[in-house]
Design an enzyme around this catalytic site. Structure first.
Site, PDB file in Angstrom:
ATOM      1  N   ASN A  11      41.567  30.552  28.391  1.00  0.00           N
ATOM      2  CA  ASN A  11      41.109  31.312  29.563  1.00  0.00           C
ATOM      3  C   ASN A  11      40.299  30.355  30.438  1.00  0.00           C
ATOM      4  O   ASN A  11      39.161  30.028  30.107  1.00  0.00           O
ATOM      5  CB  ASN A  11      40.249  32.496  29.081  1.00  0.00           C
ATOM      6  CG  ASN A  11      39.596  33.236  30.231  1.00  0.00           C
ATOM      7  OD1 ASN A  11      39.967  33.051  31.395  1.00  0.00           O
ATOM      8  ND2 ASN A  11      38.610  34.065  29.912  1.00  0.00           N
ATOM      9  N   TRP A  12      40.919  29.925  31.524  1.00  0.00           N
ATOM     10  CA  TRP A  12      40.261  28.916  32.377  1.00  0.00           C
ATOM     11  C   TRP A  12      39.186  29.531  33.274  1.00  0.00           C
ATOM     12  O   TRP A  12      38.464  28.797  33.946  1.00  0.00           O
ATOM     13  CB  TRP A  12      41.294  28.208  33.251  1.00  0.00           C
ATOM     14  CG  TRP A  12      42.319  27.437  32.502  1.00  0.00           C
ATOM     15  CD1 TRP A  12      42.456  27.326  31.139  1.00  0.00           C
ATOM     16  CD2 TRP A  12      43.375  26.637  33.069  1.00  0.00           C
ATOM     17  NE1 TRP A  12      43.518  26.514  30.826  1.00  0.00           N
ATOM     18  CE2 TRP A  12      44.105  26.084  31.999  1.00  0.00           C
ATOM     19  CE3 TRP A  12      43.773  26.349  34.374  1.00  0.00           C
ATOM     20  CZ2 TRP A  12      45.204  25.257  32.200  1.00  0.00           C
ATOM     21  CZ3 TRP A  12      44.876  25.529  34.572  1.00  0.00           C
ATOM     22  CH2 TRP A  12      45.571  24.984  33.493  1.00  0.00           C
ATOM     23  N   GLU A 170      35.839  39.438  20.862  1.00  0.00           N
ATOM     24  CA  GLU A 170      34.948  38.463  21.483  1.00  0.00           C
ATOM     25  C   GLU A 170      33.524  39.004  21.501  1.00  0.00           C
ATOM     26  O   GLU A 170      33.141  39.740  22.427  1.00  0.00           O
ATOM     27  CB  GLU A 170      35.391  38.179  22.921  1.00  0.00           C
ATOM     28  CG  GLU A 170      36.785  37.589  23.009  1.00  0.00           C
ATOM     29  CD  GLU A 170      36.926  36.712  24.242  1.00  0.00           C
ATOM     30  OE1 GLU A 170      37.330  35.565  24.077  1.00  0.00           O
ATOM     31  OE2 GLU A 170      36.612  37.163  25.350  1.00  0.00           O
ATOM     32  N   GLY A 237      37.628  29.759  25.897  1.00  0.00           N
ATOM     33  CA  GLY A 237      37.161  29.598  27.276  1.00  0.00           C
ATOM     34  C   GLY A 237      36.882  28.132  27.581  1.00  0.00           C
ATOM     35  O   GLY A 237      37.793  27.340  27.814  1.00  0.00           O
ATOM     36  N   GLY A 238      35.607  27.754  27.534  1.00  0.00           N
ATOM     37  CA  GLY A 238      35.165  26.413  27.927  1.00  0.00           C
ATOM     38  C   GLY A 238      36.007  25.282  27.358  1.00  0.00           C
ATOM     39  O   GLY A 238      36.399  24.357  28.092  1.00  0.00           O
TER      40      GLY A 238
END
Ligand code: PEP
Length: 256
Positions: A11-12, A170, A237-238
Site C-alpha cells: 500500500n503505497w 491491521e 505500507g512504509g
C-alpha cells in the site's frame, strides 16, 4: 487443512508520482523475477495506476490494486473514482476501509459494506481492513471491535461472496509506528477473525479465506508473522516503497 496461497500487498498510500512509480515497479519486477509462491499486489495512488498497469504483464504474478473506490457506479461525486474506472486500468484488487480512511475520512462499517458490495459486483477483489486502536487493545476490547467490524461490514454477504474477499488485520497502533504485533498476538487475532467468520458463514468458507497481517511489517519480522497458521499474507505500507525491502519481505515470508 485447506491450503491458502499467501498474498502480499504493498500500500503505497499518497506516495510516488508516475515517474517514481515506474522506477519502483521496474525495480520490484527485476528483484522478484518470476515468483509463483505468492500473489503479489501493488496499490499505487490513483494517478499512478495507468503507468503501473502498463508495466505489469497480464501473465505476471504481480497484480494491480487500488487504495480506495466509491460505491456508486457514476455521478456527481467530485473527487471520487468508481469501480469501472479501476477495471478499465486492469485493477484487480481494492483496499476497503483502511484505518486511515476510517480515521480521516469518517468511513464506517456501513461504508465498508457498500463499497465491498460495489467492488464485488464489478469483479474487483476487496481487501477489507479491520483492526483495533491502542485504547481498545489496552481495555481488552479488541475481540468485540473486530467482531463488530466483521459482522456489520459483511451484512448481506454469502459464502460465495466471502470467497472473493481478503481481510487485512491491521491493529491501528502498529500502522506506521514501527510497533509490530508479536507473532503470537497477531495469530490470536487472526484465529479470532476466522472463528467469527466460521460462525457467520460456513466453517469451510472461513477456512478458505485469506487474512493478511498489516502493521510495520519489515524484512526482519515477516518470517515470524507469516509462519503463523492463520496469517496468510501481509499488507505492507512504509516498507513497500523500497523495492529491496518489499521483495525481501516477500522472499523471507514465502520461501522455506
Ligand atoms: C498500512 O498502511 O496498511 C500499513 C500496514 O502501514 P505500515 O506497514 O507502514 O505500518
Amino acid at each position: 487443512m485447506i491450503p491458502r496461497k499467501k498474498i502480499i500487498a504493498g500500500n503505497w498510500k499518497m506516495n510516488k508520482t508516475q515517474a517514481e512509480a515506474r522506477v519502483l515497479v521496474a525495480d520490484i519486477l527485476q528483484d522478484i523475477g518470476r515468483f509463483d509462491d505468492a500473489e503479489i499486489v501493488l496499490c499505487p495512488p490513483f494517478t499512478a495506476l495507468a503507468a503501473v498497469s502498463e508495466l505489469l504483464s497480464p501473465v505476471s504474478n504481480v497484480r494491480l490494486g487500488a487504495q480506495n473506490m466509491h460505491e456508486a457506479a457514476s455521478g456527481a461525486y467530485t473527487g471520487e473514482i468508481s469501480a469501472s474506472m479501476l477495471r478499465e486500468l486492469y485493477v484487480r484488487y481494492v483496499i476497503i476501509g483502511h484505518s486511515e480512511r476510517r480515521q480521516y475520512f469518517h468511513e464506517d462499517n456501513a461504508t465498508v459494506n457498500r463499497k465491498t458490495k460495489a467492488a464485488l459486483a464489478a469483479e474487483l477483489r476487496p481487501i477489507i481492513c479491520i483492526g483495533e486502536t491502542l485504547p481498545e487493545r489496552e481495555a481488552n476490547k479488541w475481540k468485540n471491535v473486530l467482531e463488530t467490524q466483521l459482522i456489520d461490514g459483511l451484512v448481506g454477504f454469502t459464502d460465495k461472496e466471502l470467497a472473493d474477499i481478503i481481510f487485512a488485520y491491521e491493529p491501528v497502533w502498529a500502522i506506521g509506528t514501527g510497533k509490530t504485533a508479536t507473532g503470537a498476538q497477531a495469530q490470536e487475532a487472526h484465529q479470532w477473525i476466522r472463528q467469527i467468520l466460521g460462525k457467520r458463514f460456513s466453517p469451510t468458507a472461513a477456512e478458505k479465506v485469506r487474512i493478511q497481517y498489516g502493521g510495520s511489517v519489515k524484512p526482519e519480522n515477516a518470517k515470524e508473522l507469516l509462519s503463523m497458521p492463520d496469517i496468510d499474507g501481509a499488507l505492507v505500507g512504509g516498507a513497500s516503497l523500497d523495492s529491496r525491502g518489499f521483495t525481501a519481505i516477500i522472499k523471507n515470508a514465502c520461501l522455506e
